[in-house]
Structure formats: C-alpha cells, structure tokens
Design a protein around this motif. Structure first.
Motif, PDB file in Angstrom:
ATOM      1  N   GLN A 353       2.407  -2.496 -17.398  1.00 16.75           N
ATOM      2  CA  GLN A 353       2.188  -3.910 -17.074  1.00 16.75           C
ATOM      3  C   GLN A 353       3.072  -4.843 -17.911  1.00 16.75           C
ATOM      4  O   GLN A 353       2.784  -6.045 -18.001  1.00 16.75           O
ATOM      5  N   ASN A 354       4.106  -4.302 -18.509  1.00 18.12           N
ATOM      6  CA  ASN A 354       4.987  -5.119 -19.349  1.00 18.12           C
ATOM      7  C   ASN A 354       6.050  -5.843 -18.526  1.00 18.12           C
ATOM      8  O   ASN A 354       7.256  -5.679 -18.718  1.00 18.12           O
ATOM      9  N   PHE A 355       5.603  -6.659 -17.568  1.00 20.80           N
ATOM     10  CA  PHE A 355       6.490  -7.521 -16.780  1.00 20.80           C
ATOM     11  C   PHE A 355       5.851  -8.907 -16.711  1.00 20.80           C
ATOM     12  O   PHE A 355       4.733  -9.119 -17.183  1.00 20.80           O
ATOM     13  N   GLU A 356       6.541  -9.849 -16.115  1.00 27.23           N
ATOM     14  CA  GLU A 356       6.127 -11.249 -16.193  1.00 27.23           C
ATOM     15  C   GLU A 356       4.717 -11.485 -15.673  1.00 27.23           C
ATOM     16  O   GLU A 356       3.944 -12.253 -16.241  1.00 27.23           O
ATOM     17  N   GLN A 357       4.374 -10.829 -14.575  1.00 24.28           N
ATOM     18  CA  GLN A 357       3.043 -11.008 -13.998  1.00 24.28           C
ATOM     19  C   GLN A 357       2.048  -9.954 -14.480  1.00 24.28           C
ATOM     20  O   GLN A 357       0.946  -9.843 -13.959  1.00 24.28           O
ATOM     21  N   GLY A 358       2.452  -9.188 -15.485  1.00 25.46           N
ATOM     22  CA  GLY A 358       1.603  -8.117 -15.982  1.00 25.46           C
ATOM     23  C   GLY A 358       0.314  -8.634 -16.591  1.00 25.46           C
ATOM     24  O   GLY A 358       0.233  -9.763 -17.081  1.00 25.46           O
ATOM     25  N   CYS A 359      -0.724  -7.794 -16.563  1.00 27.80           N
ATOM     26  CA  CYS A 359      -2.037  -8.200 -17.060  1.00 27.80           C
ATOM     27  C   CYS A 359      -2.878  -6.968 -17.373  1.00 27.80           C
ATOM     28  O   CYS A 359      -2.419  -5.831 -17.214  1.00 27.80           O
ATOM     29  N   PHE A 360      -4.086  -7.211 -17.835  1.00 32.13           N
ATOM     30  CA  PHE A 360      -5.085  -6.150 -17.961  1.00 32.13           C
ATOM     31  C   PHE A 360      -5.627  -5.935 -16.555  1.00 32.13           C
ATOM     32  O   PHE A 360      -6.404  -6.743 -16.045  1.00 32.13           O
ATOM     33  N   ASN A 361      -5.219  -4.827 -15.907  1.00 36.66           N
ATOM     34  CA  ASN A 361      -5.428  -4.681 -14.472  1.00 36.66           C
ATOM     35  C   ASN A 361      -6.593  -3.734 -14.156  1.00 36.66           C
ATOM     36  O   ASN A 361      -6.495  -2.509 -14.328  1.00 36.66           O
ATOM     37  N   TYR A 362      -7.693  -4.320 -13.682  1.00 34.01           N
ATOM     38  CA  TYR A 362      -8.870  -3.514 -13.323  1.00 34.01           C
ATOM     39  C   TYR A 362      -8.623  -2.662 -12.081  1.00 34.01           C
ATOM     40  O   TYR A 362      -9.289  -1.633 -11.877  1.00 34.01           O
ATOM     41  N   HIS A 363      -7.669  -3.063 -11.246  1.00 34.00           N
ATOM     42  CA  HIS A 363      -7.367  -2.258 -10.061  1.00 34.00           C
ATOM     43  C   HIS A 363      -6.797  -0.897 -10.466  1.00 34.00           C
ATOM     44  O   HIS A 363      -7.027   0.105  -9.777  1.00 34.00           O
ATOM     45  N   GLN A 364      -6.082  -0.852 -11.577  1.00 33.06           N
ATOM     46  CA  GLN A 364      -5.555   0.421 -12.067  1.00 33.06           C
ATOM     47  C   GLN A 364      -6.688   1.309 -12.592  1.00 33.06           C
ATOM     48  O   GLN A 364      -6.655   2.536 -12.409  1.00 33.06           O
ATOM     49  N   ILE A 365      -7.685   0.706 -13.202  1.00 37.48           N
ATOM     50  CA  ILE A 365      -8.844   1.488 -13.655  1.00 37.48           C
ATOM     51  C   ILE A 365      -9.582   2.081 -12.461  1.00 37.48           C
ATOM     52  O   ILE A 365      -9.947   3.264 -12.457  1.00 37.48           O
ATOM     53  N   GLN A 366      -9.806   1.264 -11.422  1.00 35.92           N
ATOM     54  CA  GLN A 366     -10.493   1.767 -10.227  1.00 35.92           C
ATOM     55  C   GLN A 366      -9.673   2.865  -9.549  1.00 35.92           C
ATOM     56  O   GLN A 366     -10.225   3.856  -9.056  1.00 35.92           O
ATOM     57  N   PHE A 367      -8.359   2.698  -9.561  1.00 36.38           N
ATOM     58  CA  PHE A 367      -7.443   3.692  -8.997  1.00 36.38           C
ATOM     59  C   PHE A 367      -7.609   5.030  -9.727  1.00 36.38           C
ATOM     60  O   PHE A 367      -7.670   6.103  -9.102  1.00 36.38           O
ATOM     61  N   MET A 368      -7.723   4.971 -11.039  1.00 32.59           N
ATOM     62  CA  MET A 368      -7.904   6.186 -11.839  1.00 32.59           C
ATOM     63  C   MET A 368      -9.270   6.817 -11.558  1.00 32.59           C
ATOM     64  O   MET A 368      -9.377   8.051 -11.400  1.00 32.59           O
ATOM     65  N   ILE A 369     -10.307   6.002 -11.491  1.00 33.31           N
ATOM     66  CA  ILE A 369     -11.651   6.513 -11.206  1.00 33.31           C
ATOM     67  C   ILE A 369     -11.679   7.241  -9.863  1.00 33.31           C
ATOM     68  O   ILE A 369     -12.230   8.346  -9.738  1.00 33.31           O
ATOM     69  N   ALA A 371      -9.234   8.655  -8.223  1.00 29.20           N
ATOM     70  CA  ALA A 371      -8.468   9.901  -8.269  1.00 29.20           C
ATOM     71  C   ALA A 371      -9.260  11.009  -8.953  1.00 29.20           C
ATOM     72  O   ALA A 371      -9.283  12.156  -8.488  1.00 29.20           O
ATOM     73  N   LEU A 372      -9.938  10.681 -10.037  1.00 33.03           N
ATOM     74  CA  LEU A 372     -10.721  11.685 -10.766  1.00 33.03           C
ATOM     75  C   LEU A 372     -11.911  12.169  -9.950  1.00 33.03           C
ATOM     76  O   LEU A 372     -12.235  13.367  -9.941  1.00 33.03           O
ATOM     77  N   GLU A 373     -12.568  11.258  -9.264  1.00 28.20           N
ATOM     78  CA  GLU A 373     -13.725  11.644  -8.455  1.00 28.20           C
ATOM     79  C   GLU A 373     -13.314  12.515  -7.276  1.00 28.20           C
ATOM     80  O   GLU A 373     -14.069  13.412  -6.875  1.00 28.20           O
ATOM     81  N   LYS A 374     -12.123  12.290  -6.737  1.00 27.10           N
ATOM     82  CA  LYS A 374     -11.636  13.156  -5.667  1.00 27.10           C
ATOM     83  C   LYS A 374     -11.398  14.575  -6.160  1.00 27.10           C
ATOM     84  O   LYS A 374     -11.418  15.534  -5.386  1.00 27.10           O
ATOM     85  N   MET A 375     -11.177  14.698  -7.473  1.00 28.35           N
ATOM     86  CA  MET A 375     -10.958  16.014  -8.076  1.00 28.35           C
ATOM     87  C   MET A 375     -12.262  16.597  -8.637  1.00 28.35           C
ATOM     88  O   MET A 375     -12.241  17.520  -9.444  1.00 28.35           O
ATOM     89  N   ASN A 376     -13.386  16.015  -8.205  1.00 29.89           N
ATOM     90  CA  ASN A 376     -14.707  16.490  -8.602  1.00 29.89           C
ATOM     91  C   ASN A 376     -14.983  16.350 -10.101  1.00 29.89           C
ATOM     92  O   ASN A 376     -15.712  17.158 -10.690  1.00 29.89           O
ATOM     93  N   GLU A 377     -14.408  15.323 -10.700  1.00 28.74           N
ATOM     94  CA  GLU A 377     -14.700  15.009 -12.087  1.00 28.74           C
ATOM     95  C   GLU A 377     -15.726  13.881 -12.147  1.00 28.74           C
ATOM     96  O   GLU A 377     -15.863  13.094 -11.209  1.00 28.74           O
ATOM     97  N   LYS A 378     -16.447  13.797 -13.248  1.00 31.43           N
ATOM     98  CA  LYS A 378     -17.428  12.741 -13.488  1.00 31.43           C
ATOM     99  C   LYS A 378     -16.874  11.850 -14.596  1.00 31.43           C
ATOM    100  O   LYS A 378     -16.942  12.178 -15.781  1.00 31.43           O
ATOM    101  N   PRO A 379     -16.285  10.677 -14.245  1.00 31.11           N
ATOM    102  CA  PRO A 379     -15.590   9.869 -15.246  1.00 31.11           C
ATOM    103  C   PRO A 379     -16.475   8.828 -15.938  1.00 31.11           C
ATOM    104  O   PRO A 379     -17.440   8.312 -15.359  1.00 31.11           O
ATOM    105  N   LEU A 380     -16.115   8.534 -17.186  1.00 32.44           N
ATOM    106  CA  LEU A 380     -16.680   7.426 -17.940  1.00 32.44           C
ATOM    107  C   LEU A 380     -15.518   6.617 -18.500  1.00 32.44           C
ATOM    108  O   LEU A 380     -14.643   7.169 -19.178  1.00 32.44           O
ATOM    109  N   VAL A 381     -15.505   5.311 -18.226  1.00 35.24           N
ATOM    110  CA  VAL A 381     -14.449   4.436 -18.716  1.00 35.24           C
ATOM    111  C   VAL A 381     -14.941   3.727 -19.977  1.00 35.24           C
ATOM    112  O   VAL A 381     -16.022   3.138 -19.982  1.00 35.24           O
TER     113      VAL A 381
END
Length: 557
Positions: A353-369, A371-381
C-alpha cells in the motif's frame, strides 16, 4: 616518538595502577642476521625485537595482566610454534576477566596444524566452558577436519584421542566420536559456510583414503563384484579449496562414505543420496512455555519503554503483561473450532500500500480470510486497537494523515468482530506479541486434545505441517535476538511462519484475485541427525547454498 611515553603505550594494552606479577620472558622473538661491510672486517650482528610482545611483557610486570596484553603475548608464542607455552599463559588471566575467542583461537589452530589432537581436544572443551567465548561454526569444523584428516573417525582407526574419555566421551575414535562432536556442535550452530563444507569434505576424503591404504581389502560386495567396502569409501573426488561442491543425486551404496551436497525434496523432505527423510523439529512444550514467558516479559518492558519515551503515565505496572495473559486465557477458554491460521492483520492490510492512495486496507484482510477459509483453515485476525475505530491517524511514506473507514470497510470490521474472527489488541500493546503467542497457544477447550497438525498428502487441499500457522511477511528483525536464542527462534519460524504474495488493492479493487503462499518449512533448517540401517546420517544447512541444499555426511560403520 615525539611526546609518546611508555605510559601512553601501556594504555593501549589497558594498563592501570597496581603492582605487577609474573616472570620475565627472556625468550625474546629475535630475527638475527649478520652483515659485513668489507671482506676483512668482522661480521656485524643485528637483532630485531618483536616490540609489541616485549611491551606486553613489560606491561604485565608493572601492572595486572589484561586480556589485550595476554593476547599479544599469546600471538608471539604461537608465531614461535609454542602452543603449550601460549596455553599456559592463559592461566595468568585476572580473576575478574575472561579470555575471548581471539585469544584462544590461535592456540587451537596451532595445535591442529601440529596434529596434537589431544591438546586440541582439551583446549576446545576449555573454550566451550569459557563464558566470553562464543564458538563459531568454523571453529567446530577446524577440530572436526583435523580429526577427520587424521583418520580418527574410521571404524578401523588405530588412532585414539586419549583425552576423550576423561572429557565424557564414550568412544575415543571411530564414527561415534564424530557423532558426539557434531551433536555438541548442533546445540550451538545452525548452519555452516560452503568453505567449511569443502574443508570437511576434503578432510573426510583424505582420512578415509589413508585408512583404506593401510587396510587389507578382503571384503566382498553383496553383488559379488569383488569391490570391497574399503574401496567404496574412495568414490569421492578431491576438490579445490576454492571450488564448490557439485550437487549429487546418486544413491549411496552400503557402507560407503557419504560427504555430498544434496537437494532435499521440498515437499517430501527426502535426501536423494541416503534416502533419509529429514524431520521438522518442533519446539518442545518446555520451549513453548519459555517463549510464552519471554513474550509476557517483553510486553511489560515494551509498554514501560513506550510510556517513558512519551512521558506518559502507564495504566498500571503490569498492564500490558496482564492484557497479553488475558488473551491467552481467552484462547484457552473459547468454544468452537480451534484456530489453525493466525493472521497478522496490520501486515496484511498495509501490504503493497506504499502508493499515493495507499491505506490500511480492510478489503485485503477480507481477501486473506476468504482464501484461508477456502483452504479449510480456521483464521483469527490480530489487529491493533486503533485500526478498529471509524477513523484513525495514518503515517505512510513519512507523511501523516487521517484515514476514514468507508462503509464497506466498516462492514468488514463489524462482521469480523461479530463472528469472532478478529481480536483487538489493547491500546499501547504491541500486536506482534499477540500473534506470536497465539501460534503456540494450547487452545485447551476448542482443541479438546485434538492434534491440529496436517499430514502430508491430505485430501482436504491443505498444505502439510504445524498448526496453527502465522500468516505474515514480517521479518521480525526487532524480536529475534530478544525472544529466544537463535536456534530455537529459527525452529519457531520454520514451523509456524507462512509468507504470502498478492496484487495490492486500490480501494476494494484488485487486478488478480489470487494469493500465493510460501508455506512453513516441511523440514527444519538446522543441523540434524537421522538413524538408518547404515548408521547415523547428518545434514548440515549451508548458508550460501540453495535453501533446500544440505551437506550430507554418513560415516561408514
């Protein structure tokens, strides 16, 4: 010279007041030559003194000996080939000081050059017992190579290390002596260099070739070819001290000396030369408890440092430690499925996110969650408290601004909180300690005695290995020296850390919706031994080889 006095020169050696002790060393290091100006004149004798060593002797007569002065005198004696005298000099160390590696090492090298293995062996163990001596991998390889080249590791060796029994070794020669020494080495050393691998390779080859030439070749192969077991040991070829060891894929034959560079199968852990399956060496329960206690201690000291540096009053003496301990209690008491993937939320949200419009992006967290759930993992953020507010101060690329969460991001945050997939780290507490500790948490109630680890070739599309894993790209350079000693810290990272890579989001959009994971190690990146029918096999990680390459050694038994 100029205004330089003897006292000035003494200060270089750490001299101070007090009466000196010791005897004058009259065996000065002199280089004597004779010259003649005319054919009829008598030769003129000129003498060149070793000025630093004589100054050190003079210093030790006037003042108490120091590590610096003794180090100079040791080098002087070693240069003359007097290793025994140099070692005796070490006994004159003051009681409140300890010798360092630089003082011992020249003596050990000289003993090894002189092939005085008994003295080298004894000095080596003296070095290990010294508080200020931290042995390097090269120091272990120096002793191993000296013994290997002398043929001491051969099962038919007639040479013995006479001091071995006195120092607690069961065998004074043969393969078992090699195994005992490398076992000690593995407690202090993680990996060796390619230069050390070459040195040990050539030493083993030389030692076993000499042993073969002194033996009667009467053994016969299992295949009836007449090739005896001794000649098999010489299949290796000498290599130049600057050349690299070429990778080998040839399976070793029975009773053959193995000293090979091998590429261990990344997904199988199998050595192509010996067929050994390398292990993933995990933290033992006692080591996990040590890590947990260190994290609790560090949370307290980090919180205190934060308050002191910012002139703020703390929330209590043990506030941070109690909060972290409360997190452990929550993990142990919560019901439902046990967590199998702990996500470093800040690391994922800030990724790329090191660009002009970069931010703390919750969409990336949801994206990770997702992906992990599709792999049958139980995630905790795990997320720092400030990022769980509708707006917060953001500092990126040296600039500070206020970030307002969009409606979509607030929806993600709310959903993660309600579903119990997100843990808010209390204010002023370091989130790193939380996700590190979660990786080794017992999760007593939710786990219910179940083994969470995933076996190879499982049918649920999950990568094999330890659970729970930690999803982060954090290199943890700030923590590795303060948490555990290097071997145990690497053992933890090898077992638990999973790196990732994906295309950064701009808002809620990304070009490629795929995450590439670099999974935790399938086998440990540390020196390890495995038993086989042919005897013990050692695999050494080599720091300037490929990640999965190992220096494999098997001594014929």
């Amino acid at each position: 010279r100029g205004n330089t006095t003897v006292d000035d020169l003494m200060s270089i050696l750490g001299g101070g007041g007090g009466s000196g002790s010791g005897q004058i060393d009259t065996n000065f290091d002199t280089n004597t030559t004779t010259t003649s100006t005319t054919t009829n004149s008598p030769p003129k004798r000129t003498t060149s003194l070793d000025f630093p060593s004589e100054l050190a002797i003079f210093h030790d007569l006037l003042y108490e000996a120091t590590e610096k002065s003794i180090n100079v005198r040791v080098k002087h004696l070693v240069a003359r080939g007097d290793a025994s005298g140099a070692e005796t000099l070490l006994d004159s160390f003051p009681s409140d000081d300890d010798a360092k590696l630089r003082t011992y090492l020249p003596i050990l090298k000289l003993y090894c050059e002189q092939e005085d293995v008994d003295a080298a062996f004894t000095l080596f163990h003296r070095m290990r017992d010294e508080p200020k001596v931290r042995l390097e991998p090269e120091n272990y390889v120096l002793l191993l190579s000296t013994l290997a080249e002398g043929g001491y590791f051969s099962s038919s060796s007639k040479r013995i290390v006479s001091t071995a029994h006195k120092l607690g070794y069961e065998k004074s020669s043969g393969p078992e002596l090699f195994h005992d020494l490398v076992s000690i080495m593995s407690e202090d050393v993680l990996e060796i260099s390619s230069a050390s691998a070459r040195r040990l390779y050539n030493a083993l080859l030389h030692g076993f070739q000499d042993g073969d030439n002194n033996n009667n070749n009467t053994d016969t192969d299992d295949d009836g070819t007449g090739n005896n077991s001794s000649s098999r040991r010489s299949r290796l070829e000498p290599i130049h001290s600057l050349a690299d060891i070429k990778p080998s894929t040839k399976p070793a034959r029975p009773n053959e000396l193995v000293a090979s560079r091998v590429a261990v199968g990344r997904s199988t852990g199998v050595c192509p030369c010996t067929g050994v399956k390398l292990r993933l060496i995990k933290l033992e329960r006692g080591q996990q408890e040590l890590l947990q206690n260190r994290l609790l201690e560090l949370s307290h000291s980090t919180f205190e440092d934060f308050n002191n540096n910012n002139n703020r009053r703390g929330r209590g003496v043990n506030y941070a430690e109690k909060e972290l301990d409360s997190f452990v209690g929550w993990l142990d008491k919560r019901e439902g499925k046990a967590f199998t993937a702990i996500v470093d939320g800040a690391n994922v949200a800030y990724y790329m996110q090191n660009f002009e419009q970069g931010c703390f992006n919750y969409h990336q967290i949801q994206f990770m969650i997702d992906a992990l759930e599709k792999m049958n993992e139980k995630p905790l953020v795990v997320v720092p408290y400030k990022y769980c507010s509708p707006s917060f101060q953001l500092t990126m690329a040296g600039t500070s601004r206020r970030q307002m969460l969009s409606r979509g991001e607030q929806g993600i945050l709310s959903s993660l909180l309600k579903s119990g997939k997100l843990y808010r780290v209390p204010a002023k507490c370091l989130d790193d300690y939380y996700w590190m500790l979660a990786s080794i948490s017992s999760q007593t109630k939710s786990r219910a005695g179940q083994d969470l680890d995933v076996p190879p070739n499982n049918t649920s599309s999950r990568w094999p290995g330890t659970r729970p894993v930690v999803i982060t790209n954090d290199q943890m350079r700030d923590h590795q020296l303060g948490i555990l000693e290097p071997r145990l810290f690497r053992r933890w990272t090898s077992c638990y850390i999973v790196n990732y890579n994906f295309t950064a989001f701009v808002g809620d959009q990304t070009v490629e919706r795929e995450i590439v994971f670099s999974t935790a190690d399938f086998f440990s990146r540390e020196i390890q031994c495995n038993e086989t029918e042919e005897g013990k096999v050692w695999h050494f990680p080599v720091k300037d080889w490929a990640l999965d390459d190992r220096f494999c050694v098997r001594i014929p038994s």
